[in-house]
Scaffold this motif. Structure first.
Motif, mmCIF file in Angstrom:
data_model
loop_
_atom_site.group_PDB
_atom_site.id
_atom_site.type_symbol
_atom_site.label_atom_id
_atom_site.label_comp_id
_atom_site.label_asym_id
_atom_site.label_seq_id
_atom_site.Cartn_x
_atom_site.Cartn_y
_atom_site.Cartn_z
ATOM 1 N N GLY A 143 -25.722 20.425 32.124
ATOM 2 C CA GLY A 143 -24.521 21.262 32.127
ATOM 3 C C GLY A 143 -23.628 21.025 33.325
ATOM 4 N N LEU A 144 -24.108 20.248 34.289
ATOM 5 C CA LEU A 144 -23.308 20.007 35.492
ATOM 6 C C LEU A 144 -22.560 18.672 35.372
ATOM 7 C CD1 LEU A 144 -22.753 21.339 38.283
ATOM 8 C CD2 LEU A 144 -24.489 19.811 39.223
ATOM 9 N N LYS A 145 -21.248 18.771 35.410
ATOM 10 C CA LYS A 145 -20.439 17.543 35.363
ATOM 11 C C LYS A 145 -20.137 17.127 36.794
ATOM 12 C CE LYS A 145 -18.104 18.361 30.990
ATOM 13 N NZ LYS A 145 -16.794 18.634 30.378
ATOM 14 N N VAL A 146 -20.572 15.923 37.159
ATOM 15 C CA VAL A 146 -20.465 15.475 38.547
ATOM 16 C C VAL A 146 -19.614 14.197 38.633
ATOM 17 C CG1 VAL A 146 -21.728 14.819 40.634
ATOM 18 C CG2 VAL A 146 -22.763 16.404 39.000
ATOM 19 N N GLY A 147 -18.642 14.237 39.508
ATOM 20 C CA GLY A 147 -17.830 13.052 39.772
ATOM 21 C C GLY A 147 -18.396 12.305 40.966
ATOM 22 N N ALA A 148 -18.947 11.117 40.717
ATOM 23 C CA ALA A 148 -19.440 10.295 41.838
ATOM 24 C C ALA A 148 -18.245 9.798 42.641
ATOM 25 C CB ALA A 148 -20.237 9.114 41.293
ATOM 26 N N PHE A 149 -18.402 9.763 43.962
ATOM 27 C CA PHE A 149 -17.347 9.229 44.826
ATOM 28 C C PHE A 149 -18.007 8.224 45.759
ATOM 29 C CE2 PHE A 149 -14.393 9.033 48.336
ATOM 30 C CZ PHE A 149 -13.161 9.068 47.702
ATOM 31 N N TYR A 150 -17.772 6.937 45.510
ATOM 32 C CA TYR A 150 -18.598 5.889 46.111
ATOM 33 C C TYR A 150 -18.378 5.669 47.613
ATOM 34 C CZ TYR A 150 -20.623 4.264 41.725
ATOM 35 O OH TYR A 150 -21.346 4.166 40.579
ATOM 36 N N PRO A 169 -18.170 0.099 39.146
ATOM 37 C CA PRO A 169 -19.580 0.354 39.467
ATOM 38 C C PRO A 169 -20.164 1.403 38.516
ATOM 39 C CG PRO A 169 -18.169 1.539 40.987
ATOM 40 C CD PRO A 169 -17.256 0.703 40.133
ATOM 41 N N HIS A 170 -21.480 1.384 38.393
ATOM 42 C CA HIS A 170 -22.088 2.393 37.525
ATOM 43 C C HIS A 170 -23.423 2.921 38.053
ATOM 44 C CE1 HIS A 170 -24.826 -0.706 36.050
ATOM 45 N NE2 HIS A 170 -23.781 -1.494 36.023
ATOM 46 N N ALA A 171 -23.893 2.391 39.205
ATOM 47 C CA ALA A 171 -25.211 2.799 39.716
ATOM 48 C C ALA A 171 -25.284 4.314 39.924
ATOM 49 C CB ALA A 171 -25.514 2.071 41.029
ATOM 50 N N PHE A 172 -24.258 4.870 40.545
ATOM 51 C CA PHE A 172 -24.284 6.300 40.849
ATOM 52 C C PHE A 172 -24.238 7.125 39.562
ATOM 53 C CE2 PHE A 172 -22.630 9.153 44.563
ATOM 54 C CZ PHE A 172 -23.643 10.074 44.295
ATOM 55 N N GLU A 173 -23.414 6.694 38.620
ATOM 56 C CA GLU A 173 -23.326 7.428 37.353
ATOM 57 C C GLU A 173 -24.651 7.324 36.589
ATOM 58 O OE1 GLU A 173 -20.926 5.505 38.528
ATOM 59 O OE2 GLU A 173 -19.142 6.787 38.634
ATOM 60 N N ASP A 174 -25.289 6.141 36.639
ATOM 61 C CA ASP A 174 -26.598 5.980 35.977
ATOM 62 C C ASP A 174 -27.607 6.954 36.585
ATOM 63 O OD1 ASP A 174 -25.388 3.918 34.657
ATOM 64 O OD2 ASP A 174 -26.473 2.311 35.686
ATOM 65 N N LEU A 175 -27.563 7.059 37.915
ATOM 66 C CA LEU A 175 -28.491 7.954 38.610
ATOM 67 C C LEU A 175 -28.225 9.408 38.198
ATOM 68 C CD1 LEU A 175 -30.681 8.332 40.857
ATOM 69 C CD2 LEU A 175 -28.797 8.574 42.478
ATOM 70 N N LEU A 176 -26.954 9.791 38.204
ATOM 71 C CA LEU A 176 -26.605 11.174 37.843
ATOM 72 C C LEU A 176 -27.084 11.492 36.426
ATOM 73 C CD1 LEU A 176 -22.994 11.333 39.344
ATOM 74 C CD2 LEU A 176 -24.975 12.652 40.125
ATOM 75 N N ALA A 177 -26.899 10.536 35.527
ATOM 76 C CA ALA A 177 -27.332 10.760 34.139
ATOM 77 C C ALA A 177 -28.845 10.926 34.084
ATOM 78 C CB ALA A 177 -26.875 9.597 33.259
ATOM 79 N N ALA A 178 -29.572 10.122 34.900
ATOM 80 C CA ALA A 178 -31.035 10.223 34.925
ATOM 81 C C ALA A 178 -31.484 11.587 35.442
ATOM 82 C CB ALA A 178 -31.632 9.117 35.792
ATOM 83 N N LEU A 179 -30.658 12.204 36.277
ATOM 84 C CA LEU A 179 -31.001 13.521 36.828
ATOM 85 C C LEU A 179 -30.627 14.637 35.845
ATOM 86 C CD1 LEU A 179 -29.629 12.978 40.460
ATOM 87 C CD2 LEU A 179 -32.019 12.780 39.709
ATOM 88 N N GLY A 180 -30.031 14.256 34.727
ATOM 89 C CA GLY A 180 -29.670 15.250 33.722
ATOM 90 C C GLY A 180 -28.232 15.721 33.801
ATOM 91 N N ALA A 181 -27.509 15.279 34.832
ATOM 92 C CA ALA A 181 -26.106 15.673 34.974
ATOM 93 C C ALA A 181 -25.228 14.831 34.050
ATOM 94 C CB ALA A 181 -25.655 15.498 36.424
ATOM 95 N N THR A 182 -24.004 15.267 33.872
ATOM 96 C CA THR A 182 -23.045 14.485 33.100
ATOM 97 C C THR A 182 -22.095 13.797 34.074
ATOM 98 O OG1 THR A 182 -23.142 16.147 31.368
ATOM 99 C CG2 THR A 182 -21.288 14.593 31.280
#
Lengths: 293, 324
Positions: A143-150, A169-182
Motif C-alpha cells: 500500500g505504500l507508493k515510494v519514489g526512489a531518488f538515486y 536504473p531499476h535496482a532501487f525500484e526492484d528492491l522496493l517491489a521486493a519489500l512489498g512497496a509500489t
C-alpha cells in the motif's frame, strides 16, 4: 559476508539515523561491518574541484586501508560511492597514478587498486540478491507508493560508475517491489537534489529539490527514499524551504534506503531513528498500520 | 527478406500559439522497423498522417545539431535515437520539445536563452597584444596544447545539455554546460590573452551554480563531457582568483576542513563559506535542524592518522591546475 564499512561524514554526524538503520539491516542480513577509525571524508566532490589529484590521493589512502585488510568497501552515500569509485578510475591514468603514489609512499602507503567499492543498494540487489532480501520481509510495505531518488554520483558519470543504467536504473525500484512497496517512476528520480549549491545560492538549490519532490508527488508517491544522505538533507531537512520555493505544500516523508528495508524487516521506528527526520514519517507509516515514532 | 516491423505508438507534444488550444499530446501509430530513428518516424508522421506537425531538423546524420528534443524525457538527437529500444523500455515514444527554452510551436523551441548564454562567454579568441601571432605562421600551438581542448570542438551546439541541466531549469542566470565548456576551450587556448579576465568574470552567478550532476555529460551526443570541463574551470578559477565567491569559499573551506581533521565539520564549513556575520542568516534553519539532529553542531572527532592528510596535501598542493 564481511565488508569495510565506510559510513561517510553525514552518517557519523547529523545523519546518524542512516548509520543506525544500516547497522540494523546489515545485522539482519549477516553482513559484518568492519570499521576503520582512520577512514577520512571522501571529499564530497568539493575537494575534487579544489584539486583533482589531491581528491584521488585521499581516496586512494582510504582504499589502501581496506586493501590492507583484504576487504571491499561498503558505502551508504551516493557521493562517497562516486568519489571512491572515481579514485579507482582516475588511477588508471599513469600520470595521476605516479603523482598519487609519490604522495602516499613517504607515509608507507601503497594502493594496488584491488578494492571494489559497492553501495549498499548494489550489495542488497546483487550480492545478497532480491530473493534473499525478500525472504527476510516480515512486514511487507503493501500500500505504500515510494519514489526512489538515486542521487547523481551513484549513477553518473555513467562510463565510470557503470554498474547500473544511468538513464533508466531499476535496482532501487526492484528492491522496493521486493519489500512489498509500489515503486513510483518519475523523471526526477535520476535528477539532482540541489545539495551541491545549497551554500552557493540557496534559493536555486531548494527550487531544484522542490521540483523533484513535486514530481514524485504528482506521480502518486506517498514517500520518497534515497541512498544518499546529502539528498536526504535537501529533500528532508530543507523541505520547508523547498516548499516555499515552489509555492506549494510538499509534506513528503523521505526515508534513507536502509530505513525502508528495516521497516519491511520488522525494525521499530525508534531503531531506525525515524523521529530524527524534519518531515514526520507518520503519514507514510500510517499506510502500513505501523505505530508512529 | 525485409526486417521485422513493430507497431510503435508516438505521443507527440503539440502546441500552436495561434489556435488558442493549450499544449496537448497527440497520438500517432506507425508500423516500422525497430532501428528506425525517431526523426525518420516524425517525418513519416508529417508526410503520411499529419502535415501540421512542426519540427526542426536538417542533416539527419548527427552532425548539424538541429533535431535535439526530448524522447521519453531524455534530451537527445532524434536522428540518432532508435525507436525499438524506446519501445522496449517505455512501451511508447513520448516526444517533447527541449526544456529550458520557450516553445514556439510543437517541437520547435526559441533557442534565444541558449545563444544568449553562449554570447556571454565571448566565444572568440582575444589575442594578447603583448604576444601577437607570429607573421606567416598558421598556428603557434603545439599538438600537446591542442590536446587540452580536444573534446570541446566536437560540440555541435545542439543544446541537449542546456535542456537537460537542472541548474538552468531552476536559475536562468546559470550559463549552462555548453557555454562553460566553450569558455574552458578559450581559457586553455595559449593564443588567448584574456584567460584571467574570463575566469574572474564567469564566477558571480555563473560557474559556481554548476551542480556537478553530470546530466549534461549524459545528454551530450558528442561526448564533450561538459561537466568535466566545468570541474577544470572551477579548479582554474580558484588558482586564478582565490576563494572570493560562496562557491569557491565552500570548496576551499571543505578542502581545509578535510586536510585538518579528516572529517567534515559542518558548522565550521558554513562559517568559512558565509563568514561569521553571514552565518546569522542560517540561524533559524540551523536551530530547526539542531532540534532533531543535535550532532550538526558537534565538532567531529579527528580521524586516526589525520596528519597523513596534511602531508598528502603538502605533497600535492602545487598540482592545482593553472590556467596555462
Amino acid at each position: 559476508m564481511r565488508m569495510a564499512y565506510y559510513p561517510g561524514c553525514v552518517a557519523q554526524g547529523s545523519g546518524k539515523e542512516l548509520d543506525m538503520a544500516t547497522r540494523w539491516v546489515c545485522r539482519a542480513l549477516g553482513i559484518e561491518l568492519v570499521e576503520f577509525p582512520n577512514f577520512s571524508c571522501c571529499g564530497s566532490g568539493f575537494v575534487d574541484e579544489a584539486n583533482e589529484v589531491l581528491n584521488v590521493a585521499i581516496n586512494a589512502r582510504n582504499l589502501a586501508i581496506a586493501e590492507r585488510a583484504g576487504l571491499d568497501v561498503l558505502t551508504i552515500c551516493s557521493t562517497c560511492q562516486g568519489m571512491l569509485t572515481l579514485a579507482n578510475v582516475r588511477l588508471k591514468d599513469p600520470a595521476v597514478k605516479t603523482r598519487v603514489a609519490g604522495a602516499l609512499k613517504p607515509l608507507g602507503i601503497e594502493y594496488r587498486e584491488t578494492v571494489q567499492v559497492k553501495h549498499l543498494l548494489r550489495v542488497l540487489t546483487e550480492d545478497i540478491g532480491i530473493p534473499a532480501v525478500q525472504a527476510k520481509v516480515r512486514r511487507p510495505l503493501a500500500g505504500l507508493k515510494v519514489g526512489a531518488f538515486y542521487g547523481c554520483h551513484l549513477l553518473r558519470p555513467a562510463d565510470e560508475m557503470a554498474w547500473e543504467s544511468a538513464e533508466e536504473p531499476h535496482a532501487f525500484e526492484d528492491l522496493l517491489a521486493a519489500l512489498g512497496a509500489t515503486p513510483v517512476y518519475y523523471r526526477g528520480r535520476v535528477m539532482c537534489c540541489g545539495f551541491p549549491i545549497q551554500f552557493v545560492k540557496a534559493e536555486t538549490a531548494v527550487t531544484i529539490a522542490g521540483r523533484q519532490i513535486l514530481d514524485a508527488k504528482a506521480h502518486g508517491a506517498h514517500a520518497m527514499a534515497t541512498p544518499c544522505p546529502l539528498c536526504h538533507i535537501s529533500l528532508d531537512a530543507y523541505q520547508n524551504h523547498a516548499a516555499k520555493a515552489v509555492r506549494q505544500p510538499l509534506d513528503m516523508p523521505v526515508f534513507h534506503l536502509p530505513q525502508v528495508v528495516g521497516l519491511a524487516f520488522g525494525a521499530s521506528p525508534e531503531e531506525l531513528g525515524l523521529s530524527r527526520h524534519l518531515v514526520p514519517t507518520d503519514a507514510a507509516l500510517a499506510k502500513l498500520g505501523a505505530a508512529a515514532p | 527478406m525485409s526486417p521485422e516491423t513493430i507497431s510503435a505508438q508516438f505521443d507527440v507534444y503539440r502546441y500552436d500559439p495561434s489556435d488558442g488550444t493549450p499544449p496537448h499530446y497527440q497520438r500517432y501509430t506507425l508500423e516500422l522497423t525497430p532501428h528506425t530513428p525517431v526523426l525518420t518516424a516524425l517525418l513519416r508522421i508529417r508526410a503520411e498522417l499529419d502535415p501540421t506537425l512542426s519540427l526542426r531538423y536538417s542533416c539527419r546524420s548527427a552532425i548539424c545539431g538541429s533535431c535535439a528534443m526530448q524522447v521519453n524525457s531524455k534530451s537527445r538527437l532524434a536522428c540518432e535515437t532508435h525507436v525499438g529500444p524506446e519501445m522496449e523500455r517505455h512501451g511508447r515514444v513520448v516526444v517533447e520539445p527541449m526544456r529550458n527554452q520557450p516553445v514556439l510551436r510543437d517541437l520547435v523551441v526559441d533557442q534565444a536563452p541558449f545563444w544568449t548564454q553562449y554570447d556571454r562567454i565571448e566565444p572568440h579568441l582575444k589575442l594578447d597584444p603583448a604576444h601577437p601571432m607570429p607573421e606567416g605562421k598558421t598556428t603557434m600551438m603545439t599538438p600537446e596544447q591542442v590536446d587540452r581542448f580536444k573534446e570541446t570542438p566536437r560540440c555541435i551546439a545542439c543544446a541537449a545539455c542546456f535542456s537537460a541541466c537542472p541548474a538552468v531549469e531552476a536559475d536562468p542566470a546559470f550559463p549552462g554546460p555548453m557555454a562553460l565548456a566553450k569558455l574552458y576551450r578559450f581559457v586553455v587556448d595559449p593564443r588567448d590573452g584574456a584567460h584571467q579576465d574570463r575566469l574572474v568574470r564567469i564566477q558571480p552567478n555563473g560557474l559556481w551554480l554548476c551542480l556537478r550532476c553530470h546530466l549534461c555529460t549524459e545528454a551530450c551526443p558528442k561526448d564533450v563531457r561538459p561537466s568535466e570541463r566545468i570541474r577544470d574551470l572551477k579548479e582554474m578559477a580558484i588558482a586564478a582568483q582565490g576563494a572570493t565567491e560562496n562557491g569557491s569559499r565552500h570548496v576551499v573551506g571543505f578542502k581545509d576542513n578535510i586536510v585538518d581533521g579528516g572529517l567534515l565539520n559542518e558548522m565550521k564549513l558554513v562559517r568559512q563559506t558565509y563568514g561569521t556575520f553571514g552565518m546569522l542568516g542560517q540561524v533559524v534553519q540551523g536551530l530547526r535542524i539542531w532540534r532533531k539532529k543535535p550532532e550538526v553542531i558537534h565538532k567531529p572527532h579527528k580521524i586516526q592518522g589525520a596528519e597523513e592528510l596534511a602531508r598528502i596535501y603538502d605533497a600535492l598542493d602545487t598540482d592545482a591546475e593553472a590556467p596555462k
